[in-house]
Write a protein that holds these residues in place. Structure first.
Motif, PDB file in Angstrom:
ATOM      1  N   ILE A  38       0.961  -1.262   0.340  1.00 27.17           N
ATOM      2  CA  ILE A  38       0.306  -0.697  -0.125  1.00 27.17           C
ATOM      3  C   ILE A  38       0.833   0.962   0.057  1.00 27.17           C
ATOM      4  O   ILE A  38       0.670   2.408  -0.949  1.00 27.17           O
ATOM      5  CB  ILE A  38      -0.961  -0.302   1.766  1.00 27.17           C
ATOM      6  N   LEU A  39       1.965   1.477   0.899  1.00 26.58           N
ATOM      7  CA  LEU A  39       2.708   2.363   0.733  1.00 26.58           C
ATOM      8  C   LEU A  39       3.356   2.653  -0.478  1.00 26.58           C
ATOM      9  O   LEU A  39       3.681   3.826  -0.870  1.00 26.58           O
ATOM     10  CB  LEU A  39       3.662   2.316   1.925  1.00 26.58           C
ATOM     11  N   ALA A  40       3.646   1.372  -1.181  1.00 29.93           N
ATOM     12  CA  ALA A  40       5.095   2.207  -2.127  1.00 29.93           C
ATOM     13  C   ALA A  40       3.725   2.340  -3.557  1.00 29.93           C
ATOM     14  O   ALA A  40       4.663   2.850  -3.921  1.00 29.93           O
ATOM     15  CB  ALA A  40       5.985   0.746  -2.076  1.00 29.93           C
ATOM     16  N   ASN A  41       2.851   1.973  -3.474  1.00 29.13           N
ATOM     17  CA  ASN A  41       1.496   2.129  -4.459  1.00 29.13           C
ATOM     18  C   ASN A  41       0.756   3.299  -4.779  1.00 29.13           C
ATOM     19  O   ASN A  41       1.220   4.599  -4.920  1.00 29.13           O
ATOM     20  CB  ASN A  41       0.718   1.290  -4.721  1.00 29.13           C
ATOM     21  N   LEU A  42       1.206   4.306  -3.090  1.00 23.53           N
ATOM     22  CA  LEU A  42       0.951   5.736  -2.477  1.00 23.53           C
ATOM     23  C   LEU A  42       1.635   6.254  -2.585  1.00 23.53           C
ATOM     24  O   LEU A  42       2.384   7.351  -3.508  1.00 23.53           O
ATOM     25  CB  LEU A  42       0.859   5.798  -0.910  1.00 23.53           C
ATOM     26  N   VAL A  43       3.212   5.882  -3.228  1.00 24.06           N
ATOM     27  CA  VAL A  43       4.458   6.974  -3.240  1.00 24.06           C
ATOM     28  C   VAL A  43       4.269   7.000  -5.494  1.00 24.06           C
ATOM     29  O   VAL A  43       4.584   8.412  -5.062  1.00 24.06           O
ATOM     30  CB  VAL A  43       5.702   6.218  -2.981  1.00 24.06           C
ATOM     31  N   ILE A  44       4.359   5.702  -5.621  1.00 23.20           N
ATOM     32  CA  ILE A  44       4.330   6.087  -7.236  1.00 23.20           C
ATOM     33  C   ILE A  44       2.709   6.827  -7.721  1.00 23.20           C
ATOM     34  O   ILE A  44       3.153   7.414  -8.355  1.00 23.20           O
ATOM     35  CB  ILE A  44       4.369   4.380  -7.823  1.00 23.20           C
ATOM     36  N   ILE A  45       1.949   6.455  -7.136  1.00 19.81           N
ATOM     37  CA  ILE A  45       0.486   7.643  -7.053  1.00 19.81           C
ATOM     38  C   ILE A  45       0.824   9.174  -6.906  1.00 19.81           C
ATOM     39  O   ILE A  45       0.355   9.488  -7.904  1.00 19.81           O
ATOM     40  CB  ILE A  45      -0.576   6.894  -6.361  1.00 19.81           C
ATOM     41  N   LEU A  46       1.497   9.300  -6.049  1.00 17.62           N
ATOM     42  CA  LEU A  46       1.773  10.375  -6.100  1.00 17.62           C
ATOM     43  C   LEU A  46       2.589  10.999  -6.631  1.00 17.62           C
ATOM     44  O   LEU A  46       2.597  11.930  -7.283  1.00 17.62           O
ATOM     45  CB  LEU A  46       2.141  10.305  -4.499  1.00 17.62           C
ATOM     46  N   GLY A  47       3.758   9.868  -7.420  1.00 20.08           N
ATOM     47  CA  GLY A  47       4.376  11.114  -7.722  1.00 20.08           C
ATOM     48  C   GLY A  47       4.352  11.038  -9.095  1.00 20.08           C
ATOM     49  O   GLY A  47       4.098  12.340  -9.794  1.00 20.08           O
ATOM     50  N   ILE A  48       3.316  10.655 -10.321  1.00 24.15           N
ATOM     51  CA  ILE A  48       2.297  10.696 -11.225  1.00 24.15           C
ATOM     52  C   ILE A  48       1.750  11.892 -11.156  1.00 24.15           C
ATOM     53  O   ILE A  48       1.513  12.400 -12.182  1.00 24.15           O
ATOM     54  CB  ILE A  48       1.546   9.530 -11.952  1.00 24.15           C
ATOM     55  N   ALA A  49       0.774  11.585 -10.159  1.00 26.13           N
ATOM     56  CA  ALA A  49       0.260  13.457  -9.965  1.00 26.13           C
ATOM     57  C   ALA A  49       0.621  14.550 -10.066  1.00 26.13           C
ATOM     58  O   ALA A  49      -0.150  15.134 -10.542  1.00 26.13           O
ATOM     59  CB  ALA A  49      -0.412  12.850  -8.143  1.00 26.13           C
ATOM     60  N   TRP A  50       1.368  14.542  -9.487  1.00 29.85           N
ATOM     61  CA  TRP A  50       2.787  15.565  -8.985  1.00 29.85           C
ATOM     62  C   TRP A  50       3.627  16.262 -10.080  1.00 29.85           C
ATOM     63  O   TRP A  50       3.435  17.083 -10.343  1.00 29.85           O
ATOM     64  CB  TRP A  50       3.308  15.331  -7.961  1.00 29.85           C
ATOM     65  N   SER A  64      -4.290   3.365 -13.287  1.00 26.25           N
ATOM     66  CA  SER A  64      -5.015   2.317 -13.642  1.00 26.25           C
ATOM     67  C   SER A  64      -4.486   1.128 -12.640  1.00 26.25           C
ATOM     68  O   SER A  64      -5.103   0.121 -11.488  1.00 26.25           O
ATOM     69  CB  SER A  64      -6.096   2.537 -14.137  1.00 26.25           C
ATOM     70  N   LEU A  65      -3.374   0.224 -13.050  1.00 27.58           N
ATOM     71  CA  LEU A  65      -2.652  -0.611 -12.475  1.00 27.58           C
ATOM     72  C   LEU A  65      -2.051  -0.437 -11.002  1.00 27.58           C
ATOM     73  O   LEU A  65      -2.166  -1.411  -9.829  1.00 27.58           O
ATOM     74  CB  LEU A  65      -1.391  -1.508 -13.059  1.00 27.58           C
ATOM     75  N   LEU A  66      -1.925   0.584 -10.903  1.00 28.62           N
ATOM     76  CA  LEU A  66      -1.541   0.720  -9.405  1.00 28.62           C
ATOM     77  C   LEU A  66      -2.359   1.289  -8.133  1.00 28.62           C
ATOM     78  O   LEU A  66      -2.713   0.257  -7.500  1.00 28.62           O
ATOM     79  CB  LEU A  66      -0.142   2.435  -9.445  1.00 28.62           C
ATOM     80  N   VAL A  67      -3.439   1.635  -8.975  1.00 29.42           N
ATOM     81  CA  VAL A  67      -5.402   1.385  -8.511  1.00 29.42           C
ATOM     82  C   VAL A  67      -5.518   0.304  -7.649  1.00 29.42           C
ATOM     83  O   VAL A  67      -6.089  -0.599  -6.592  1.00 29.42           O
ATOM     84  CB  VAL A  67      -5.964   2.203  -8.829  1.00 29.42           C
ATOM     85  N   ALA A  68      -5.238  -0.275  -8.876  1.00 30.86           N
ATOM     86  CA  ALA A  68      -5.919  -1.971  -8.878  1.00 30.86           C
ATOM     87  C   ALA A  68      -5.247  -2.766  -8.088  1.00 30.86           C
ATOM     88  O   ALA A  68      -5.453  -3.503  -7.041  1.00 30.86           O
ATOM     89  CB  ALA A  68      -5.642  -3.093 -10.055  1.00 30.86           C
ATOM     90  N   ASP A  69      -3.579  -2.726  -8.069  1.00 28.68           N
ATOM     91  CA  ASP A  69      -2.276  -3.004  -7.293  1.00 28.68           C
ATOM     92  C   ASP A  69      -3.177  -3.054  -5.907  1.00 28.68           C
ATOM     93  O   ASP A  69      -2.256  -3.200  -4.542  1.00 28.68           O
ATOM     94  CB  ASP A  69      -0.890  -2.819  -7.432  1.00 28.68           C
ATOM     95  N   LEU A  70      -2.345  -1.404  -5.312  1.00 29.62           N
ATOM     96  CA  LEU A  70      -2.910  -0.502  -4.018  1.00 29.62           C
ATOM     97  C   LEU A  70      -4.372  -1.630  -3.372  1.00 29.62           C
ATOM     98  O   LEU A  70      -4.644  -2.202  -2.687  1.00 29.62           O
ATOM     99  CB  LEU A  70      -3.572   0.423  -4.167  1.00 29.62           C
ATOM    100  N   CYS A  71      -5.876  -1.854  -4.420  1.00 28.83           N
ATOM    101  CA  CYS A  71      -7.173  -2.272  -3.693  1.00 28.83           C
ATOM    102  C   CYS A  71      -6.186  -4.049  -3.609  1.00 28.83           C
ATOM    103  O   CYS A  71      -6.720  -4.474  -2.549  1.00 28.83           O
ATOM    104  CB  CYS A  71      -7.982  -2.262  -4.253  1.00 28.83           C
ATOM    105  N   THR A  72      -5.640  -4.531  -4.131  1.00 30.26           N
ATOM    106  CA  THR A  72      -4.796  -5.978  -3.836  1.00 30.26           C
ATOM    107  C   THR A  72      -4.084  -5.936  -2.668  1.00 30.26           C
ATOM    108  O   THR A  72      -4.670  -7.183  -1.477  1.00 30.26           O
ATOM    109  CB  THR A  72      -4.208  -6.894  -5.056  1.00 30.26           C
ATOM    110  N   GLY A  73      -3.259  -5.133  -2.708  1.00 31.59           N
ATOM    111  CA  GLY A  73      -2.783  -4.744  -0.521  1.00 31.59           C
ATOM    112  C   GLY A  73      -4.031  -4.946  -0.293  1.00 31.59           C
ATOM    113  O   GLY A  73      -3.934  -5.442   1.050  1.00 31.59           O
ATOM    114  N   VAL A  74      -4.544  -3.964  -0.099  1.00 32.17           N
ATOM    115  CA  VAL A  74      -5.781  -3.536   0.950  1.00 32.17           C
ATOM    116  C   VAL A  74      -6.220  -5.579   1.249  1.00 32.17           C
ATOM    117  O   VAL A  74      -6.632  -5.598   2.479  1.00 32.17           O
ATOM    118  CB  VAL A  74      -6.506  -2.881   0.646  1.00 32.17           C
ATOM    119  N   ALA A  75      -6.489  -5.802   0.052  1.00 29.31           N
ATOM    120  CA  ALA A  75      -7.655  -7.586   0.344  1.00 29.31           C
ATOM    121  C   ALA A  75      -6.713  -8.869   0.677  1.00 29.31           C
ATOM    122  O   ALA A  75      -7.203  -9.129   0.455  1.00 29.31           O
ATOM    123  CB  ALA A  75      -8.558  -7.519  -1.259  1.00 29.31           C
TER     124      ALA A  75
END
Length: 352
Positions: A38-50, A64-75
């Protein structure tokens, strides 16, 4: 009468203790892994957003892949729990099995889409910008998210074993209270993946969806490496013809070394991320076909490591790109500079 009640109470305590120990093992393995994903996905997602330079269609697919991977990490902690028999209602049991399965299939289809988009960029660069995925990005998102949801929801629409034959050993604690016939009724509290997913559903998902997707990703990756090797040979041949030399120059050796490192990195990523999941998947299918019980601890360890290692694949792709991690790197550098200034200031005050 009192002896039988005491024996049944002891059996219930043993069953609940065993279930609790299995859940604790699952949480002990998956919680640290899930938190890291989750933390690694958030870092990359914020890097793309900024970074506004990364706001384009290819990076939207990767997002979209990172969001799916983030959800997979939650589940992730809930996926191994699907292998345990728990006391849940029909609706809760369906959600506990369908939702993690949907996130897993959506993650896998997003991964195929990202690999396909990059594969076309290398194999057919002239038609890359004319891809249907670039012309209609919302349709592409619908393709990678809607089919997994529809397929994972099939058990909720009737393709399940909930009203099947009696499930011996499915709800041992419930059997002490109610007759065995009630264990297979709709009002039962016993929840098992065998009741939600029929064998045909599992075989179709594994050999009709999951395994072809993994082989497709491996095939596209191998094809890209083969094309890259051919282009590298052409570059080296042109370089030698310009310099009129038969010996390999330092630049050619550097190119060959870089290609070798790329092949080694891809091979290690496949071995570390995909092989554990393939082993877990085929072991589960083998025991499902033989209909034999096996060590629950082994099942828990294989499921946690298999699903967790596969969820690391997008992180390897994202962390290898400096553009994705540059904002996080700059932030850490600023924090480090501030910390050094504070420590230097405190040392100067102490010296004075």
């Amino acid at each position: 009468m009192g002896g039988s009640l005491q024996i049944s109470h002891m059996m219930d305590c043993n069953d609940s203790h065993a279930l609790l120990s299995k859940e604790q093992l699952i949480y002990a393995i998956t919680i640290p892994l899930s938190t890291s994903i989750i933390l690694a996905n958030l870092v990359i997602i914020l890097g793309i957003a900024w970074n506004r330079q990364l706001h384009n269609t290819p990076n939207y697919f990767f997002l979209s892949l990172l969001v799916a991977d983030l959800c997979t990490g939650v589940a992730l902690p809930f996926i191994p729990l699907m292998g345990l028999n728990r006391e849940l209602s029909l609706s809760s049991c369906m959600v506990a099995h369908i939702f993690p399965n949907f996130l897993f299939l959506a993650f896998l289809l997003n991964l195929v889409m990202v690999h396909y988009e990059r594969y076309i960029c290398i194999v057919d660069p002239l038609h890359y910008n004319n891809l249907w995925m670039h012309r209609s990005f919302p349709l592409a998102l619908l393709v990678v998210w809607a089919p997994p949801l529809l397929y994972a929801s099939l058990p909720a629409f009737g393709w399940n074993n909930w009203t099947g034959p009696d499930w011996n050993g499915c709800c041992p604690s419930s059997q002490q209270i109610m007759p065995l016939s009630n264990c297979s009724a709709n009002r039962t509290t016993c929840c098992s993946y065998r009741r939600v997913f029929p064998n045909a559903f599992i075989y179709l998902e594994v050999y009709g969806l999951v395994l072809p997707a993994i082989l497709t990703i491996a095939g596209m990756t191998g094809r890209v490496l083969w094309i890259t090797r051919g282009q590298l040979k052409d570059i080296c041949r042109l370089h030698r013809s310009v310099e009129r030399g038969s010996q390999a120059s330092d630049r050619e050796q550097k190119l060959n070394l870089r290609y070798t490192r790329c092949v080694v990195a891809v091979s290690l990523t496949f071995l570390a991320c995909w092989v554990p999941y393939l082993i877990y998947m085929h072991v589960c299918i083998a025991f499902l076909m033989s209909d034999t019980k096996w060590n629950s601890t082994t099942h828990i360890v294989l499921s946690c490591t298999g699903i967790g290692s596969m969820a690391v694949v997008p992180l390897v792709l994202g962390l290898a790109n400096r553009q994705y991690t540059e904002p996080a790197y700059k932030l850490l550098q600023k924090l480090r500079d501030r910390w050094r200034r504070r420590t230097q200031g405190s040392e100067e005050e102490v010296a004075v």
